[in-house]
Every structure is written in structure tokens, then in C-alpha cells.
Design a protein around this motif. Structure first.
Motif, PDB file in Angstrom:
ATOM      1  N   GLY A  77     -28.831 -12.218  25.927  1.00  0.00           N
ATOM      2  CA  GLY A  77     -29.260 -12.613  27.273  1.00  0.00           C
ATOM      3  C   GLY A  77     -28.445 -13.722  27.892  1.00  0.00           C
ATOM      4  O   GLY A  77     -28.105 -13.667  29.091  1.00  0.00           O
ATOM      5  N   ILE A  78     -28.095 -14.751  27.136  1.00  0.00           N
ATOM      6  CA  ILE A  78     -27.365 -15.886  27.707  1.00  0.00           C
ATOM      7  C   ILE A  78     -25.990 -15.471  28.250  1.00  0.00           C
ATOM      8  O   ILE A  78     -25.660 -15.769  29.409  1.00  0.00           O
ATOM      9  CB  ILE A  78     -27.250 -17.035  26.683  1.00  0.00           C
TER      10      ILE A  78
ATOM     11  N   LYS B  28     -45.097  -6.583  21.743  1.00  0.00           N
ATOM     12  CA  LYS B  28     -45.121  -6.823  20.294  1.00  0.00           C
ATOM     13  C   LYS B  28     -43.747  -6.655  19.647  1.00  0.00           C
ATOM     14  O   LYS B  28     -43.532  -7.099  18.523  1.00  0.00           O
ATOM     15  CB  LYS B  28     -46.130  -5.879  19.636  1.00  0.00           C
ATOM     16  N   GLY B  29     -42.813  -6.012  20.359  1.00  0.00           N
ATOM     17  CA  GLY B  29     -41.501  -5.756  19.765  1.00  0.00           C
ATOM     18  C   GLY B  29     -40.423  -6.761  20.145  1.00  0.00           C
ATOM     19  O   GLY B  29     -39.253  -6.565  19.805  1.00  0.00           O
ATOM     20  N   LEU B  30     -40.785  -7.830  20.837  1.00  0.00           N
ATOM     21  CA  LEU B  30     -39.784  -8.799  21.301  1.00  0.00           C
ATOM     22  C   LEU B  30     -39.029  -9.439  20.134  1.00  0.00           C
ATOM     23  O   LEU B  30     -39.631  -9.911  19.177  1.00  0.00           O
ATOM     24  CB  LEU B  30     -40.450  -9.886  22.144  1.00  0.00           C
ATOM     25  N   ASN B  31     -37.691  -9.447  20.227  1.00  0.00           N
ATOM     26  CA  ASN B  31     -36.834 -10.100  19.241  1.00  0.00           C
ATOM     27  C   ASN B  31     -36.165 -11.295  19.926  1.00  0.00           C
ATOM     28  O   ASN B  31     -35.202 -11.141  20.678  1.00  0.00           O
ATOM     29  CB  ASN B  31     -35.786  -9.106  18.727  1.00  0.00           C
ATOM     30  N   LYS B  32     -36.694 -12.477  19.692  1.00  0.00           N
ATOM     31  CA  LYS B  32     -36.247 -13.667  20.415  1.00  0.00           C
ATOM     32  C   LYS B  32     -34.781 -13.998  20.128  1.00  0.00           C
ATOM     33  O   LYS B  32     -34.065 -14.473  21.016  1.00  0.00           O
ATOM     34  CB  LYS B  32     -37.140 -14.861  20.060  1.00  0.00           C
ATOM     35  N   LYS B  33     -34.350 -13.752  18.905  1.00  0.00           N
ATOM     36  CA  LYS B  33     -32.963 -14.054  18.547  1.00  0.00           C
ATOM     37  C   LYS B  33     -31.987 -13.221  19.378  1.00  0.00           C
ATOM     38  O   LYS B  33     -31.029 -13.741  19.954  1.00  0.00           O
ATOM     39  CB  LYS B  33     -32.741 -13.791  17.054  1.00  0.00           C
ATOM     40  N   LEU B  34     -32.245 -11.903  19.467  1.00  0.00           N
ATOM     41  CA  LEU B  34     -31.369 -11.040  20.259  1.00  0.00           C
ATOM     42  C   LEU B  34     -31.475 -11.334  21.752  1.00  0.00           C
ATOM     43  O   LEU B  34     -30.492 -11.216  22.483  1.00  0.00           O
ATOM     44  CB  LEU B  34     -31.703  -9.566  19.996  1.00  0.00           C
TER      45      LEU B  34
ATOM     46  N   ALA C 164     -38.508  -3.550  24.322  1.00  0.00           N
ATOM     47  CA  ALA C 164     -39.015  -4.864  24.742  1.00  0.00           C
ATOM     48  C   ALA C 164     -37.892  -5.886  24.874  1.00  0.00           C
ATOM     49  O   ALA C 164     -37.842  -6.655  25.843  1.00  0.00           O
ATOM     50  CB  ALA C 164     -40.057  -5.359  23.735  1.00  0.00           C
ATOM     51  N   THR C 165     -36.990  -5.899  23.914  1.00  0.00           N
ATOM     52  CA  THR C 165     -35.891  -6.864  23.932  1.00  0.00           C
ATOM     53  C   THR C 165     -34.922  -6.563  25.068  1.00  0.00           C
ATOM     54  O   THR C 165     -34.476  -7.474  25.783  1.00  0.00           O
ATOM     55  CB  THR C 165     -35.152  -6.844  22.577  1.00  0.00           C
ATOM     56  N   SER C 166     -34.613  -5.278  25.271  1.00  0.00           N
ATOM     57  CA  SER C 166     -33.719  -4.894  26.362  1.00  0.00           C
ATOM     58  C   SER C 166     -34.317  -5.271  27.709  1.00  0.00           C
ATOM     59  O   SER C 166     -33.620  -5.769  28.598  1.00  0.00           O
ATOM     60  CB  SER C 166     -33.450  -3.387  26.298  1.00  0.00           C
TER      61      SER C 166
ATOM     62  N   LEU D 180     -26.150   0.848  24.599  1.00  0.00           N
ATOM     63  CA  LEU D 180     -25.201   1.328  23.604  1.00  0.00           C
ATOM     64  C   LEU D 180     -25.024   0.287  22.504  1.00  0.00           C
ATOM     65  O   LEU D 180     -24.975   0.612  21.309  1.00  0.00           O
ATOM     66  CB  LEU D 180     -23.866   1.627  24.284  1.00  0.00           C
ATOM     67  N   THR D 181     -24.929  -0.990  22.899  1.00  0.00           N
ATOM     68  CA  THR D 181     -24.810  -2.075  21.926  1.00  0.00           C
ATOM     69  C   THR D 181     -26.023  -2.109  21.005  1.00  0.00           C
ATOM     70  O   THR D 181     -25.899  -2.168  19.776  1.00  0.00           O
ATOM     71  CB  THR D 181     -24.683  -3.428  22.657  1.00  0.00           C
ATOM     72  N   MET D 182     -27.216  -2.031  21.601  1.00  0.00           N
ATOM     73  CA  MET D 182     -28.440  -2.139  20.808  1.00  0.00           C
ATOM     74  C   MET D 182     -28.708  -0.879  19.993  1.00  0.00           C
ATOM     75  O   MET D 182     -29.279  -0.943  18.909  1.00  0.00           O
ATOM     76  CB  MET D 182     -29.614  -2.468  21.730  1.00  0.00           C
ATOM     77  N   ALA D 183     -28.288   0.293  20.523  1.00  0.00           N
ATOM     78  CA  ALA D 183     -28.421   1.525  19.744  1.00  0.00           C
ATOM     79  C   ALA D 183     -27.564   1.454  18.487  1.00  0.00           C
ATOM     80  O   ALA D 183     -27.941   1.961  17.426  1.00  0.00           O
ATOM     81  CB  ALA D 183     -28.016   2.730  20.589  1.00  0.00           C
ATOM     82  N   ALA D 184     -26.408   0.816  18.598  1.00  0.00           N
ATOM     83  CA  ALA D 184     -25.528   0.670  17.433  1.00  0.00           C
ATOM     84  C   ALA D 184     -26.159  -0.213  16.361  1.00  0.00           C
ATOM     85  O   ALA D 184     -25.850  -0.082  15.176  1.00  0.00           O
ATOM     86  CB  ALA D 184     -24.188   0.083  17.868  1.00  0.00           C
ATOM     87  N   PHE D 185     -27.078  -1.105  16.770  1.00  0.00           N
ATOM     88  CA  PHE D 185     -27.754  -1.968  15.803  1.00  0.00           C
ATOM     89  C   PHE D 185     -28.883  -1.232  15.082  1.00  0.00           C
ATOM     90  O   PHE D 185     -29.470  -1.761  14.141  1.00  0.00           O
ATOM     91  CB  PHE D 185     -28.349  -3.195  16.504  1.00  0.00           C
ATOM     92  N   ASN D 186     -29.221  -0.014  15.556  1.00  0.00           N
ATOM     93  CA  ASN D 186     -30.249   0.822  14.920  1.00  0.00           C
ATOM     94  C   ASN D 186     -31.608   0.120  14.892  1.00  0.00           C
ATOM     95  O   ASN D 186     -32.317   0.133  13.874  1.00  0.00           O
ATOM     96  CB  ASN D 186     -29.832   1.196  13.496  1.00  0.00           C
ATOM     97  N   LEU D 187     -32.013  -0.448  16.037  1.00  0.00           N
ATOM     98  CA  LEU D 187     -33.270  -1.179  16.132  1.00  0.00           C
ATOM     99  C   LEU D 187     -34.460  -0.230  16.204  1.00  0.00           C
ATOM    100  O   LEU D 187     -34.354   0.884  16.702  1.00  0.00           O
ATOM    101  CB  LEU D 187     -33.266  -2.070  17.381  1.00  0.00           C
ATOM    102  N   GLU D 188     -35.618  -0.693  15.720  1.00  0.00           N
ATOM    103  CA  GLU D 188     -36.870   0.047  15.889  1.00  0.00           C
ATOM    104  C   GLU D 188     -37.159   0.166  17.384  1.00  0.00           C
ATOM    105  O   GLU D 188     -36.857  -0.741  18.155  1.00  0.00           O
ATOM    106  CB  GLU D 188     -37.999  -0.698  15.172  1.00  0.00           C
ATOM    107  N   LYS D 189     -37.750   1.291  17.825  1.00  0.00           N
ATOM    108  CA  LYS D 189     -37.796   1.620  19.248  1.00  0.00           C
ATOM    109  C   LYS D 189     -38.568   0.611  20.095  1.00  0.00           C
ATOM    110  O   LYS D 189     -38.138   0.299  21.222  1.00  0.00           O
ATOM    111  CB  LYS D 189     -38.359   3.035  19.452  1.00  0.00           C
ATOM    112  N   SER D 190     -39.673   0.056  19.607  1.00  0.00           N
ATOM    113  CA  SER D 190     -40.410  -0.920  20.404  1.00  0.00           C
ATOM    114  C   SER D 190     -39.632  -2.225  20.538  1.00  0.00           C
ATOM    115  O   SER D 190     -39.668  -2.885  21.585  1.00  0.00           O
ATOM    116  CB  SER D 190     -41.784  -1.193  19.786  1.00  0.00           C
ATOM    117  N   VAL D 191     -38.897  -2.594  19.480  1.00  0.00           N
ATOM    118  CA  VAL D 191     -38.019  -3.776  19.537  1.00  0.00           C
ATOM    119  C   VAL D 191     -36.897  -3.540  20.542  1.00  0.00           C
ATOM    120  O   VAL D 191     -36.563  -4.410  21.356  1.00  0.00           O
ATOM    121  CB  VAL D 191     -37.437  -4.079  18.136  1.00  0.00           C
ATOM    122  N   PHE D 192     -36.330  -2.342  20.507  1.00  0.00           N
ATOM    123  CA  PHE D 192     -35.248  -1.941  21.415  1.00  0.00           C
ATOM    124  C   PHE D 192     -35.688  -2.100  22.869  1.00  0.00           C
ATOM    125  O   PHE D 192     -35.028  -2.770  23.674  1.00  0.00           O
ATOM    126  CB  PHE D 192     -34.882  -0.489  21.113  1.00  0.00           C
TER     127      PHE D 192
END
Length: 243
Positions: A76-77, A65-71, A165-167, A151-163
Motif C-alpha cells: 500500500g505505501i 477477517k482476511g486482512l493482512n496488515k503486513k501486506l 480483503a487485503t487488495s 497478478l502480484t498477489m496471485a503469485a503469492f498464492n494467498l488464501e482467497k479471503s486474505v487476497f
């Protein structure tokens, strides 16, 4: 590997998976140094890629449920492109100096964000592309790039489920790419195939246990926990390579 060594290896693998799920950056940052206690470096690269396939499938399902397709696309690419470069170079470059540099980098940046706890980097295109490229290249070259991506995504201060799932989705893209490269390098051999059933089971159990623990962690504490884990990874990497 005798039975006692196998049990120890599997317990350490489970621990790496639980911590990697809680931290949101994947298990390889701990699994690589743990596996190095039992296998040579090139075998560690191969078995890490195989283990991560099950690990990331589990996290994608559990945190879907936390997937962020844009990130996923923006990080990813470049990760996939540069993991291929790193994977090809891994057969030629001695890894110790790179791992020491990685340890210093993780210690320095994690301390920066821990001390400057209000510092937040906006997930703009330049930042996401750079973070993806560096983490992918590191994953291909020395087996682990999750801490840099974390570290990159922690700097973006993402919500934990988004963090998480996206990672995990980005990590899956990286692992699929480097598995083919490592196989071509001769790092994935018949000797490690016997461990695959164990690793797939541990990948799911560890991700599930990590999810249950993560549910008990308030969002405001999540970023700090991730940064502290990354700092400890940097210390561990330095200790392992300077002794």
C-alpha cells in the motif's frame, strides 16, 4: 445520458463489480473500459476513483477477517506514493500506448503463471514494494492498477479471503490519494456527482454478490480463475486500443 444508456451503464458497472470481487483485484479493470463507452477518458478516471471508494469499503467490510496488515503496508505505501505521480502525469501523457503495453504485460505474465502453475513468488519485501509501486503508478496514470496488484498477489498464492480483503484495503488507500489529484486536475466535475448514489449502491450489491459466488469456489481453483480473468483483461485492453 438518456435512461436506456444509464441502465446499460449501471448493469455493466454491476458486472464489473461482481467479477472484480471474484477475481480479487477490484472492479476498475473492467469498469474503466466499460465507462469509456459513455464518458471521455479524463471523466472515466474521476468517476472510477469515486466508484471505487464505495466498492472497496464494501469489500473491506465483507472480507474483514482476511486482512493482512503486513501486506497492506508493504504494497500500500509504495502504491500511494506512485499513484500520486501517475495521477499528475495523466493530464500530460497519451494513454493508448500505455494501455497497449499494459495489455501485453498482463497477457504475458498471466500465461506464465497459468502454464507454470506450481510457480509461487514469496511475498518478500522487494517483491511487494515493486508490485505496489507498479500497480499504484498504473492506477494513477490510466485508471486501473488492480490487475497488476492482483497478478502480484496471485503469485503469492494467498488464501482467497486474505487476497480480496487485503487488495481492497490497498485499493482504498490508492483511491483516496488519486481522488484529490483527479479533483485538482479537473477530472471530477459536477456532471458526475449525480451518479454517486447509484455507484455506492452498486458497489455494495456487487461486492455482496461476488462474495456469495466466491464462497462456492474451492481455494485451489481461485488462483487459476484470477489469472484467467487477468488474461482476459489483457486481451480486452489490446482489442479496445488496437481497433
Amino acid at each position: 445520458m438518456d435512461s436506456s444508456a444509464l441502465i446499460l451503464f449501471l448493469l455493466l458497472t454491476l458486472l464489473a463489480e461482481i467479477i472484480g470481487t471474484i477475481g480479487g483485484f477490484g472492479s476498475s479493470v473492467f469498469f474503466v473500459p466499460f465507462a469509456a463507452l459513455f464518458f471521455d477518458f479524463h471523466t472515466v478516471l474521476g468517476i472510477t476513483a469515486v466508484f471505487h471508494l464505495s466498492s472497496n469499503l464494501s469489500k473491506i467490510y465483507l472480507f474483514r477477517k482476511g486482512l493482512n496488515k503486513k501486506l497492506i503496508l508493504q504494497i500500500g505505501i509504495p502504491s500511494v506514493i506512485f499513484v500520486i505521480f501517475g495521477g499528475f502525469l495523466s493530464r500530460y501523457i497519451q494513454s493508448q500506448i500505455l494501455e497497449i503495453a499494459l495489455g501485453l504485460f498482463l497477457i504475458g505474465l498471466s500465461l506464465l503463471f497459468l502454464i507454470q502453475d506450481k510457480l509461487v513468488i514469496q511475498p518478500r519485501l522487494k517483491e511487494t514494494l515493486l508490485g505496489g509501486a507498479i500497480s499504484g503508478f498504473s492506477a494513477g496514470l490510466i485508471g486501473t492498477g488492480g490487475a497488476i496488484r492482483g497478478l502480484t498477489m496471485a503469485a503469492f498464492n494467498l488464501e482467497k479471503s486474505v487476497f480480496v480483503a487485503t487488495s481492497a484495503s490497498i485499493d482504498m488507500m490508492i483511491d483516496l490519494s488519486r481522488t484529490f489529484v483527479y479533483y485538482d486536475n479537473g477530472f471530477i466535475t459536477k456532471d458526475i456527482l449525480i451518479y454517486i448514489p447509484y455507484l455506492f449502491i452498486i458497489g455494495f450489491i456487487g461486492s455482496w454478490l461476488g462474495q456469495k459466488l466466491l464462497e462456492k469456489i474451492p481455494q485451489e481453483r481461485f488462483k487459476k480463475i484470477a489469472l484467467i480473468l487477468i488474461f482476459l483483461i489483457g486481451i480486452f485492453s489490446l482489442y479496445q486500443n488496437l481497433n
